[in-house]
Design a protein around this motif. Structure first.
Motif, mmCIF file in Angstrom:
data_model
loop_
_atom_site.group_PDB
_atom_site.id
_atom_site.type_symbol
_atom_site.label_atom_id
_atom_site.label_comp_id
_atom_site.label_asym_id
_atom_site.label_seq_id
_atom_site.Cartn_x
_atom_site.Cartn_y
_atom_site.Cartn_z
ATOM 1 N N SER A 81 -4.446 0.648 -0.383
ATOM 2 C CA SER A 81 -3.732 -0.604 0.104
ATOM 3 C C SER A 81 -3.252 -0.526 1.483
ATOM 4 N N SER A 82 -2.951 0.776 2.170
ATOM 5 C CA SER A 82 -2.763 0.367 3.677
ATOM 6 C C SER A 82 -3.809 0.135 4.509
ATOM 7 N N ILE A 83 -4.854 0.190 3.889
ATOM 8 C CA ILE A 83 -5.988 -0.522 4.832
ATOM 9 C C ILE A 83 -6.255 -1.852 4.454
ATOM 10 N N ALA A 84 -5.975 -2.092 3.172
ATOM 11 C CA ALA A 84 -6.404 -3.479 2.804
ATOM 12 C C ALA A 84 -5.428 -4.654 3.120
ATOM 13 N N PHE A 85 -4.259 -4.163 3.363
ATOM 14 C CA PHE A 85 -3.350 -5.445 3.879
ATOM 15 C C PHE A 85 -2.717 -4.955 5.258
ATOM 16 N N ASN A 86 -2.462 -6.148 5.765
ATOM 17 C CA ASN A 86 -1.678 -6.079 7.331
ATOM 18 C C ASN A 86 -0.149 -5.742 6.945
ATOM 19 N N SER A 119 -2.663 -0.101 -7.553
ATOM 20 C CA SER A 119 -2.503 0.829 -8.690
ATOM 21 C C SER A 119 -2.424 2.380 -7.886
ATOM 22 N N VAL A 120 -1.691 3.228 -8.236
ATOM 23 C CA VAL A 120 -1.592 4.432 -7.575
ATOM 24 C C VAL A 120 -2.587 5.374 -8.514
ATOM 25 N N ASP A 121 -3.308 6.031 -7.533
ATOM 26 C CA ASP A 121 -4.401 6.954 -8.129
ATOM 27 C C ASP A 121 -4.040 8.281 -7.423
ATOM 28 N N GLY A 122 -3.230 9.375 -7.987
ATOM 29 C CA GLY A 122 -2.831 10.625 -7.337
ATOM 30 C C GLY A 122 -1.608 10.246 -6.583
ATOM 31 N N THR A 123 -1.780 10.381 -5.044
ATOM 32 C CA THR A 123 -0.440 10.060 -4.455
ATOM 33 C C THR A 123 -0.890 8.780 -3.828
ATOM 34 N N THR A 124 -2.078 8.401 -3.986
ATOM 35 C CA THR A 124 -2.363 6.995 -2.941
ATOM 36 C C THR A 124 -2.310 5.847 -3.671
ATOM 37 N N GLU A 125 -1.919 4.570 -3.037
ATOM 38 C CA GLU A 125 -2.008 3.306 -3.616
ATOM 39 C C GLU A 125 -3.321 2.926 -3.452
#
Length: 725
Positions: A81-86, A119-125
């Motif tokens: 998500s951190s890369i997908a959205f501004n 959706s969260v996978d492990g520790t990353t959304e």
């Protein structure tokens, strides 16, 4: 979405298609449409395709076809998500690029076709793309599939034609007049080639006056066409019907039919309702060489000639008619009348040709261009003459050389005859007949015909030494000449049939056990060009050995050719050599091709020995050591410098075994030679277990390298044994 599963029929009704292409077109239409529908998810595991092809139709019946593709929810992981959205929650450029790859934009998300889910996978959304795929109806997908299939059909030469509106052009193998697409009983309203699909096809053009046949459902197609339309739609069933009728007519006449699969396929592609009839011609035409009459009947009229019990052409032939009238007399009479004029032409050509001798035609070859870089046919004949004489001299002395020279000088003269001008396939064959008429010897006459042999895989080879000499000369001159002007085959392109010529040289040398080295033959052929061409030795050698590898490979080994060779008698299992065994023998580029087979048998027998694997690995190791040696290796071993017991053992074993193996090698007993060398395994293993070759003492190192060089030389006389490792 509920999807009904029914059988599907698709048919294109067209004008009469090229007969030589029909079998390929029919198969391609069926298999390609089946494959396209399968790729779209419209078929079941149980689905099967049946191809139909007649002169006027291409069709396919496919079982268990769905009426549409099932809807399915798909979820695809895109990126964190951190890369997908501004920071302001808008789409990042990375997300836009990723979605663009799937041809998805913001409008698709707004419409609800797809959604972006976090959706969260492990520790990353992560961001996931969710959407519904499938649900396309059969009519849409079948239309797309059919258009792709039509575009990809192997059409030899397409025809552009105008539709009924007078403005629109379409391109297909022949103008298309109707399209049928039935899913069970329902019409699938697809469109192609300016046509809209329905359920009506048409019957036999003459038997039912092209009557429309309304198909009840996809499964009734074949039966309705046969009963209502007088058409056997299946190419295979129509072919089988022709075979049955041909055999019945042949048996009734007490004669034998010439089997010709290509002619049978072509005739099957010319008729929709076969009817075999028996015709006759005037026996006086049998004075013309039967090859001429047979070719006239088959090539021009598509008739099946009949032979008597002695293999001689009879005055009867079989016609495959496309109609079945109550009285076939007029059909038979009409065909006999057409054939009579054809045979009269052949007789006229034969009579006219015999008014001039072959020798008198040779000068005319100076007016026939062979190749603009290689001169005329007369110049070519002079080169063949020189090579044929040289080969004849080596095979049988002056007498054979003279005969080979005479045959070579006349071998192309029949190209200027009327008969060969009309039927190029008869070149060589007619030369033999005209040579016999001119009073030439049987050997010379046979050689004129045989110098073209083998014409194809499995064909007969020249029947005498004169023919062998001229056949080799002809093929070698062609190979050297074409390679010398850089006309080298590439990919599937081989306009001068150089692969066939190379295989012809190989088959003659091997199967007729011609004791002449290949390099000498190529040198003889190159010399006759008098530096008119570039040096071809390395390129042509590599080309011939590649064909030789192909000849002996498991996939392409010509069993029929072996069986036809009276000098070779081997069991079926003996015909198979592994790629490693072939590679081991051909790595040495043996020049006497007639004993390559013996070497292969010997290598195969050696490979079965328990010592073979170890010796092959050791041989490879020896080769690597010698390649890396930084000095020139003297093959002379100084016995006084042999210090270690293991190297002394190897030296003594090699001194005892190598001469014995060499003697059997020179006697041509390759199997025994390799079996004798197998006795070196113990001393060789002991040498590498206890002796360091690259010792710091220079004299010891050089002496050990010399010992290994002797070992390698002894082991690799029959084949490069290291290739078996």
């Amino acid at each position: 979405m509920s999807n009904a599963v029914r059988n599907l029929l698709v048919e294109l009704l067209v004008e009469e298609m090229p007969p030589k292409s029909l079998w390929k077109l029919g198969n391609s239409f069926a298999t390609e449409l089946f494959g396209q529908l399968k790729a779209q998810g419209l078929l079941e595991e149980t689905s099967r395709a049946t191809a139909y092809a007649s002169p006027r139709r291409l069709g396919v019946h496919i079982t268990d076809v769905r009426s549409g593709t099932p809807e399915r929810v798909e979820k695809k992981k895109l990126m964190p998500s951190s890369i997908a959205f501004n920071p302001d929650s808008s789409w990042s450029q990375a997300l836009r690029k990723r979605l663009a790859k799937d041809e998805i934009g913001e409008i698709d998300i707004e419409r609800g076709n797809f959604s972006l889910v976090r959706s969260v996978d492990g520790t990353t959304e992560y961001v996931y793309l969710e959407g519904t795929n499938g649900g396309e109806p059969l009519r849409e997908l079948l239309n797309l599939c059919l258009i792709v299939v039509i575009r990809n059909l192997p059409i030899p030469k397409a025809m552009t034609y105008q539709l009924a509106d007078g403005w629109t052009d379409e391109t297909f193998v022949r103008p298309a007049h109707a399209l049928v697409a039935l899913h069970g009983t329902d019409i699938v309203p697809i469109k192609a080639l300016g046509l809209t699909a329905g359920r009506a096809t048409r019957g036999h053009r003459f038997e039912v006056n092209d009557k429309a046949v309304e198909l009840r459902n996809a499964d009734s197609y074949e039966h309705q066409l046969e009963t209502e339309g007088a058409v056997i739609a299946s190419f295979v069933k129509r072919r089988d019907a022709i075979i049955r009728q041909l055999k019945a007519a042949t048996a009734e006449e007490g004669l034998n039919m010439i089997e010709d699969e290509a002619l049978l396929d072509e005739v099957t592609a010319l008729v929709e309702r076969p009817n075999v009839l028996v015709g006759t011609f005037d026996r006086t035409f049998l004075d013309v060489p039967q090859e001429c009459l047979i070719l006239t009947m088959k090539a021009n009229q598509k008739y099946f000639p009949l032979l008597d019990e002695n293999g001689r052409l009879s005055h009867k032939f079989l016609i495959v008619s496309n109609i079945r009238p109550p009285d076939a007399g007029e059909i038979i009479t009409g065909n006999e009348r057409v054939l009579r004029s054809r045979l009269a032409d052949a007789k006229f050509f034969f009579d006219q040709d015999r008014k001039k001798t072959l020798a008198s035609r040779v000068e005319g070859l100076r007016r026939v261009v062979y190749h603009h870089k290689l001169g005329t046919q007369a110049e070519r004949v002079e080169r063949i003459w020189a090579v044929a004489q040289a080969i004849g001299l080596q095979l049988g002395g002056n007498e054979l050389a003279a005969q080979a020279g005479e045959a070579a000088m006349l071998c192309k003269a029949d190209l200027l005859t009327d008969m060969v001008g009309e039927f190029p396939e008869l070149q060589g064959i007619m030369g033999r007949y005209y040579a016999k008429h001119d009073g030439l010897s049987d050997d010379v006459a046979d050689a004129i015909e045989d110098h073209y042999k083998p014409r194809f895989a499995g064909d007969e080879l020249p029947r005498n030494l004169t023919g062998i000499s001229v056949a080799l000369a002809d093929k070698l001159e062609t190979l050297v000449g074409m390679f010398g002007i850089a006309q080298i085959p590439t990919g599937d392109k081989d306009p001068f049939a150089l692969r066939r010529h190379a295989l012809g040289v190989i088959r003659i040398l091997i199967e007729q056990e011609v004791p002449l080295p290949l390099d000498t033959l190529l040198r003889e052929a190159e010399n006759v060009f008098n530096r008119r061409i570039n040096d071809t030795s390395e390129t042509l050698n590599r080309f011939i050995y590649e064909r030789l590898r192909h000849y002996f490979s498991i996939e392409s080994f010509d069993e029929q050719a072996l069986e036809s060779s009276k000098r070779v008698s081997v069991e079926p299992a003996d015909r198979i050599f592994s790629p490693q065994q072939i590679d081991a023998v051909l790595a040495l580029r043996p020049q006497m091709l007639h004993d390559v087979k013996k070497r292969l048998y010997a290598v195969r027998a050696f490979a079965a020995l328990p010592e073979a694997e170890s010796l092959a690995a050791t041989n490879k190791r020896v080769g690597n050591i010698l390649k890396k040696a930084d000095v020139s290796i003297n093959a002379e071993v100084d016995a006084a410098l042999l210090q270690a017991p293991a190297e002394q053992d190897l030296y003594h074993a090699l001194s005892r075994i190598a001469p014995e193996a060499e003697k059997t090698f020179r006697d041509g007993d390759y199997s025994t030679s390799l079996q004798i060398l197998a006795g070196l395994r113990g001393p060789v293993d002991g040498f590498f277990d206890h002796v360091m070759v690259n010792t710091e003492d220079e004299s010891l190192r050089h002496n050990r390298l010399a010992l290994l060089a002797q070992l390698q030389q002894a082991m690799n006389r029959v084949a490069d044994i290291s290739r078996l490792a």
